[in-house]
Enzyme design. Structure first.
Site, PDB file in Angstrom:
ATOM      1  N   GLU A  18       0.831  -1.212   0.000  1.00 47.86           N
ATOM      2  CA  GLU A  18       0.000   0.000   0.000  1.00 47.86           C
ATOM      3  C   GLU A  18       0.862   1.258   0.000  1.00 47.86           C
ATOM      4  O   GLU A  18       2.061   1.195   0.251  1.00 47.86           O
ATOM      5  CB  GLU A  18      -0.894   0.042   1.267  1.00 47.86           C
ATOM      6  CG  GLU A  18      -2.320  -0.446   1.046  1.00 47.86           C
ATOM      7  CD  GLU A  18      -3.184   0.511   0.228  1.00 47.86           C
ATOM      8  OE1 GLU A  18      -2.693   1.561  -0.226  1.00 47.86           O
ATOM      9  OE2 GLU A  18      -4.367   0.186   0.030  1.00 47.86           O
ATOM     10  N   ARG A 101      -7.443   0.430  13.223  1.00 48.87           N
ATOM     11  CA  ARG A 101      -6.102   0.781  12.756  1.00 48.87           C
ATOM     12  C   ARG A 101      -6.238   1.860  11.675  1.00 48.87           C
ATOM     13  O   ARG A 101      -7.292   2.014  11.067  1.00 48.87           O
ATOM     14  CB  ARG A 101      -5.368  -0.429  12.187  1.00 48.87           C
ATOM     15  CG  ARG A 101      -5.958  -0.994  10.900  1.00 48.87           C
ATOM     16  CD  ARG A 101      -4.934  -1.881  10.186  1.00 48.87           C
ATOM     17  NE  ARG A 101      -5.457  -2.614   9.037  1.00 48.87           N
ATOM     18  CZ  ARG A 101      -5.577  -2.129   7.805  1.00 48.87           C
ATOM     19  NH1 ARG A 101      -5.285  -0.854   7.550  1.00 48.87           N
ATOM     20  NH2 ARG A 101      -6.016  -2.894   6.827  1.00 48.87           N
ATOM     21  N   ASN A 103      -5.570   3.411   7.964  1.00 46.64           N
ATOM     22  CA  ASN A 103      -5.418   2.874   6.620  1.00 46.64           C
ATOM     23  C   ASN A 103      -4.647   3.919   5.803  1.00 46.64           C
ATOM     24  O   ASN A 103      -3.626   4.400   6.258  1.00 46.64           O
ATOM     25  CB  ASN A 103      -6.767   2.491   6.016  1.00 46.64           C
ATOM     26  CG  ASN A 103      -6.620   1.477   4.895  1.00 46.64           C
ATOM     27  OD1 ASN A 103      -5.769   0.588   4.951  1.00 46.64           O
ATOM     28  ND2 ASN A 103      -7.399   1.608   3.848  1.00 46.64           N
ATOM     29  N   GLU A 121      -9.831  -5.906   9.670  1.00 45.19           N
ATOM     30  CA  GLU A 121     -10.642  -6.783   8.825  1.00 45.19           C
ATOM     31  C   GLU A 121     -10.678  -8.217   9.364  1.00 45.19           C
ATOM     32  O   GLU A 121      -9.689  -8.721   9.875  1.00 45.19           O
ATOM     33  CB  GLU A 121     -10.077  -6.789   7.398  1.00 45.19           C
ATOM     34  CG  GLU A 121     -10.280  -5.462   6.696  1.00 45.19           C
ATOM     35  CD  GLU A 121      -9.465  -5.349   5.413  1.00 45.19           C
ATOM     36  OE1 GLU A 121     -10.069  -5.145   4.363  1.00 45.19           O
ATOM     37  OE2 GLU A 121      -8.232  -5.469   5.501  1.00 45.19           O
ATOM     38  N   ASN A 154      -9.748   5.460   2.657  1.00 43.61           N
ATOM     39  CA  ASN A 154      -8.788   5.054   1.635  1.00 43.61           C
ATOM     40  C   ASN A 154      -8.251   6.233   0.842  1.00 43.61           C
ATOM     41  O   ASN A 154      -7.920   7.261   1.409  1.00 43.61           O
ATOM     42  CB  ASN A 154      -9.382   3.953   0.754  1.00 43.61           C
ATOM     43  CG  ASN A 154      -8.458   2.766   0.670  1.00 43.61           C
ATOM     44  OD1 ASN A 154      -7.232   2.910   0.602  1.00 43.61           O
ATOM     45  ND2 ASN A 154      -9.004   1.578   0.686  1.00 43.61           N
ATOM     46  N   ASP A 204      -9.679   1.850  -4.158  1.00 43.95           N
ATOM     47  CA  ASP A 204      -8.668   1.763  -3.099  1.00 43.95           C
ATOM     48  C   ASP A 204      -7.825   3.044  -3.120  1.00 43.95           C
ATOM     49  O   ASP A 204      -8.345   4.132  -2.940  1.00 43.95           O
ATOM     50  CB  ASP A 204      -7.857   0.483  -3.303  1.00 43.95           C
ATOM     51  CG  ASP A 204      -7.148  -0.006  -2.046  1.00 43.95           C
ATOM     52  OD1 ASP A 204      -6.739   0.845  -1.224  1.00 43.95           O
ATOM     53  OD2 ASP A 204      -6.975  -1.219  -1.873  1.00 43.95           O
TER      54      ASP A 204
END
Length: 299
Positions: A18, A101, A103, A121, A154, A204
């Site tokens: 990511e 958490r 992202n 998740e 995101n 995303d």
């Protein structure tokens, strides 16, 4: 159109790659592996990837004006000294939500670090809904919460005139825009500018090019799509050899190369045998557009 070429430059197989960011000083691509709890740096010169291991899921990395990096780690904003492999906490958020958490995160044109949270998740894209919030870390290290009730905070970026903030809450299947005040960092007047189609799957990470068009990585869609935020139209689709494309950024000498991260978490053996490059980082050349250099955190 020049001919598009896609090359897998890092085949480490990150669990959840990511937050790609180009580090011009190092001639390198930074990214994180959320599941693997590591911050990674791939050198365009040596073509090798190094990693710094951390003690919690690390979900985004950004440049820092004073040198080195800032990261979002668990529910903390933190500083990372690369050579010393030293992480120091700046501040905590979501203290009342132990299952949360951070992202994705990105620095705005004024040097503020925007990042949002989500619940951990159960499996990819399955989680307790509306547990997340969007935050900004200011250069004086104070934090502001913009809003809550977020599913999966995101992709984020800013328009070229710095008057619009673009944002993705993945499970809304929408790319949203807000009015943006560069002086204060305040956002308002939320609206949807693009709804994803079924085959595009889950929006995303995201970045902007020098023509003001947005590029969105489609998780489970195996592609990045180029959108016109003015018209809400999709202009281009670039398919990749992996399904779980997670984020994208521009980099290279003149920001004409696109780097795309991907994930392999949640894929079984059979799926991985069909997509051995899952979790790799891909370089796309020949797009015919350039990107905007990343802004460093001012604090």
């Amino acid at each position: 159109m020049s001919s598009i070429k896609i090359e897998c430059v890092v085949s480490e197989g990150y669990g959840i790659g990511e937050s790609p960011v180009w580090d011009e000083k190092e001639d390198a691509l930074l990214c994180v592996d959320i599941a693997g709890r590591r911050v990674c740096r791939w050198s365009a010169l040596s073509r090798r990837a190094q990693a710094v291991a951390v003690d919690a899921p690390v979900s985004s990395v950004a440049l820092r004006k004073s040198g080195d990096y800032v990261i979002t780690l668990g529910t903390r904003f933190a500083a990372l000294k690369w050579e010393e492999q030293l992480v120091t906490t700046i501040t905590h958020v979501d203290k009342d939500k132990p299952n949360n958490r951070f992202n994705d995160g990105k620095v705005d044109p004024a040097g503020r670090y925007f990042a949002g949270t989500m619940a951990e998740e159960i499996r990819p894209a399955v989680l307790e809904r509306r547990q997340g919030s969007l935050y900004t870390l200011f250069s004086d290290l104070s934090v502001v919460k913009h809003f809550s009730q977020v599913d999966i905070s995101n992709g984020l970026d800013w328009s070229l005139d710095h008057k619009t903030f673009f944002y993705i809450d993945s499970l809304s299947y929408s790319v949203d825009a807000f009015d943006y005040d560069l002086q204060t960092g305040k956002i308002g007047n939320r609206r949807s500018i693009y709804k994803l189609e079924k085959e595009e799957s889950i929006p995303d990470g995201m970045c902007i090019d020098t023509e003001g068009k947005l590029w969105v990585a489609c998780y489970d869609g195996g592609r990045v799509i180029r959108l016109d935020p003015e018209t809400g139209k999709r202009l281009q689709t670039v398919k990749l050899p992996v399904d779980k494309t997670t984020s994208c950024c521009f980099g290279g000498k003149d920001y004409s190369e696109m780097y795309v991260t991907s994930a392999r978490d949640g894929m079984d053996k059979e799926w991985l045998s069909r997509q051995p490059q899952a979790g790799g980082i891909f370089k796309i050349t020949g797009l015919g557009v350039k990107g905007v250099p990343p802004y460093p955190f001012a604090g």
